[in-house]
Design an enzyme around this catalytic site. Structure first.
Site, PDB file in Angstrom:
ATOM      1  N   GLU A 116       0.901  -1.246   0.068  1.00 21.25           N
ATOM      2  CA  GLU A 116      -0.086  -0.163   0.078  1.00 21.25           C
ATOM      3  C   GLU A 116       0.890   0.997  -0.080  1.00 21.25           C
ATOM      4  O   GLU A 116       1.788   1.425   0.897  1.00 21.25           O
ATOM      5  CB  GLU A 116      -0.985   0.176   1.269  1.00 21.25           C
ATOM      6  CG  GLU A 116      -1.592   1.247   1.590  1.00 21.25           C
ATOM      7  CD  GLU A 116      -2.579   1.714   0.592  1.00 21.25           C
ATOM      8  OE1 GLU A 116      -3.457   1.089   0.134  1.00 21.25           O
ATOM      9  OE2 GLU A 116      -2.313   2.884   0.255  1.00 21.25           O
ATOM     10  N   ASP A 147       5.122   2.011  -3.375  1.00 25.54           N
ATOM     11  CA  ASP A 147       4.214   2.000  -4.575  1.00 25.54           C
ATOM     12  C   ASP A 147       4.146   0.670  -5.194  1.00 25.54           C
ATOM     13  O   ASP A 147       5.176   0.152  -5.537  1.00 25.54           O
ATOM     14  CB  ASP A 147       4.987   3.257  -5.565  1.00 25.54           C
ATOM     15  CG  ASP A 147       4.081   3.416  -6.900  1.00 25.54           C
ATOM     16  OD1 ASP A 147       3.215   2.714  -7.251  1.00 25.54           O
ATOM     17  OD2 ASP A 147       4.459   4.537  -7.516  1.00 25.54           O
ATOM     18  N   GLY A 148       2.985   0.237  -5.508  1.00 26.01           N
ATOM     19  CA  GLY A 148       2.837  -1.007  -6.165  1.00 26.01           C
ATOM     20  C   GLY A 148       3.380  -1.093  -7.388  1.00 26.01           C
ATOM     21  O   GLY A 148       3.736  -2.273  -7.988  1.00 26.01           O
ATOM     22  N   ASP A 165      -6.666  -4.041  -5.558  1.00 24.23           N
ATOM     23  CA  ASP A 165      -7.458  -3.144  -4.739  1.00 24.23           C
ATOM     24  C   ASP A 165      -7.085  -1.887  -4.974  1.00 24.23           C
ATOM     25  O   ASP A 165      -6.864  -1.449  -3.827  1.00 24.23           O
ATOM     26  CB  ASP A 165      -7.854  -3.736  -3.457  1.00 24.23           C
ATOM     27  CG  ASP A 165      -8.943  -3.020  -2.788  1.00 24.23           C
ATOM     28  OD1 ASP A 165      -9.475  -2.590  -3.562  1.00 24.23           O
ATOM     29  OD2 ASP A 165      -8.845  -3.426  -1.379  1.00 24.23           O
TER      30      ASP A 165
HETATM   31  N1  SAM Z   1     -12.309  -0.316  -2.491  1.00 26.27           N
HETATM   32  C1  SAM Z   1     -12.111   0.781  -2.921  1.00 26.27           C
HETATM   33  C2  SAM Z   1     -12.521   1.337  -4.140  1.00 26.27           C
HETATM   34  O1  SAM Z   1     -12.789   0.786  -5.061  1.00 26.27           O
HETATM   35  O2  SAM Z   1     -12.618   2.710  -4.140  1.00 26.27           O
HETATM   36  C3  SAM Z   1     -10.474   0.817  -2.861  1.00 26.27           C
HETATM   37  C4  SAM Z   1      -9.635   0.318  -1.661  1.00 26.27           C
HETATM   38  S1  SAM Z   1      -8.119   0.873  -1.220  1.00 26.27           S
HETATM   39  C5  SAM Z   1      -8.792   2.022  -0.171  1.00 26.27           C
HETATM   40  C6  SAM Z   1      -7.370   1.924  -2.444  1.00 26.27           C
HETATM   41  C7  SAM Z   1      -6.027   2.001  -1.750  1.00 26.27           C
HETATM   42  O3  SAM Z   1      -5.110   2.032  -3.082  1.00 26.27           O
HETATM   43  C8  SAM Z   1      -5.728   3.200  -1.319  1.00 26.27           C
HETATM   44  O4  SAM Z   1      -5.485   2.958   0.039  1.00 26.27           O
HETATM   45  C9  SAM Z   1      -4.651   4.088  -1.928  1.00 26.27           C
HETATM   46  O5  SAM Z   1      -3.818   4.544  -1.050  1.00 26.27           O
HETATM   47  C10 SAM Z   1      -3.956   2.786  -2.749  1.00 26.27           C
HETATM   48  N2  SAM Z   1      -3.198   2.949  -3.723  1.00 26.27           N
HETATM   49  C11 SAM Z   1      -3.318   4.026  -4.784  1.00 26.27           C
HETATM   50  N3  SAM Z   1      -2.286   4.073  -5.680  1.00 26.27           N
HETATM   51  C12 SAM Z   1      -1.238   3.198  -5.267  1.00 26.27           C
HETATM   52  C13 SAM Z   1      -0.183   2.672  -5.745  1.00 26.27           C
HETATM   53  N4  SAM Z   1       0.421   3.096  -6.815  1.00 26.27           N
HETATM   54  N5  SAM Z   1       0.467   1.681  -4.830  1.00 26.27           N
HETATM   55  C14 SAM Z   1      -0.053   1.006  -4.061  1.00 26.27           C
HETATM   56  N6  SAM Z   1      -1.279   1.551  -3.473  1.00 26.27           N
HETATM   57  C15 SAM Z   1      -1.827   2.412  -3.975  1.00 26.27           C
END
Ligand code: SAM
Length: 282
Positions: A116, A147-148, A165
């Site tokens: 995350e 960063d994923g 996700d």
């Molecule tokens: N269920 C939700 C939806 O569809 O709206 C999404 C759940 S979750 C909260 C999404 C997460 O992706 C966020 O916490 C955000 O910080 C994370 N995120 C966004 N870009 C990312 C990246 N490049 N690498 C890792 N995590 C990331």
């Protein structure tokens, strides 16, 4: 008949979610529980009248205590029940910890790496959204705050299940929808592995959904879309994509856990798509 309510006793605080240029959704809010900025985004937890507590990132509702379980169960149990023996899982995004909580219900899982980008989302969810994140410590879960996109590029490990996700394709999540990212993910997915991601609304974001489906088809042998109704998301109908280098064979008998939305019948039927979605994917 609709019961009349005395709305005078309700708060006058509203949260407005804008969907593109033509649609706004208004939610009446009881109070704001958390409101701060991380290095990546604006994070709000609000308590609403109809959807319970909401996690809002950069003005977009991510999940709510009223229906977050629908999304989290569908993005987790479907890939798990489509794998012969899942042991090692990678989740990219998923900061509300709802998906990782579902995955952890399976005793066969030995390790879950959760990548995350924003540690504050995890901390806030664990503190204020325990209904979604849970409150148990599970030693199989390994949080990696990174960063994923970079993780997928540099990772040397191989996974049975990979779940993306992510938030919508804006800000740090943009690259999570690119072909390059899907190719890197494919390199770290075992040959019999299953990939799953959320693929947006077939009604309001059909172009993004189609792009995800076609991009995955370029990388994988078998790609299937499945849907669920998540009232919080615009239009309710939401899509997910599953992909495999071989074939996706879902065994509904593998479903375990104390679930609230998914059951064997939903697992058997979730890949049946409405005709307008079938036509979109042709
Ligand atoms: N269920 C939700 C939806 O569809 O709206 C999404 C759940 S979750 C909260 C999404 C997460 O992706 C966020 O916490 C955000 O910080 C994370 N995120 C966004 N870009 C990312 C990246 N490049 N690498 C890792 N995590 C990331």
């Amino acid at each position: 008949m609709v019961n009349s309510k005395n709305y005078d006793s309700y708060s006058n605080l509203w949260f407005t979610e804008e969907e593109g240029h033509n649609l706004k959704l208004d939610y009446r809010i009881k109070n704001i529980i958390f409101d701060d900025y991380s290095s990546f985004q604006h994070i709000v937890v609000a308590d609403s009248y109809d959807f319970g507590k909401m996690l809002i990132l950069d003005d977009a509702i991510q999940t709510t205590t009223a229906d977050g379980f629908i999304y989290n169960e569908m993005i987790s149990h479907v890939p798990i029940c489509s794998h012969p023996n899942p042991e090692k899982v990678l989740i990219i995004g998923g900061g509300d910890c709802g998906a990782v909580r579902e995955i952890a219900k399976y005793p066969s899982i030995k390790k879950i790496d959760m990548v995350e980008i924003d540690e504050m989302v995890v901390m806030v969810s664990k503190e204020y959204l325990k209904e979604i994140a849970g409150d148990k410590i599970d030693k199989r879960i390994n949080f990696i705050f990174a960063d994923g996109v970079n993780y997928a590029k540099e990772c040397k490990e191989q996974y049975d299940i990979i779940i993306v996700d992510s938030s919508d394709p804006v800000g740090p999540a943009v690259e999570l929808f690119s072909q390059n990212f899907y190719e890197n993910i494919s390199k770290i997915l075992k040959n019999d592995g299953i990939f799953a991601c959320q693929s947006e609304s077939p009604v309001f974001y059909s172009e993004i959904m189609k792009k995800i489906f076609k991009t995955l088809q370029d990388v994988y042998n078998d790609v299937k879309l499945y849907t669920a109704t998540v009232p919080t998301y615009p239009g309710g109908l939401w899509s997910f994509a599953a992909a495999s280098k071989t074939n996706i064979i879902t065994d509904s008998k593998k479903l375990i856990g104390n679930t609230r939305y998914i059951n064997e019948s939903i697992l058997k039927s979730c890949f049946c798509l409405p005709e307008f979605v079938v036509k979109m994917l042709k």
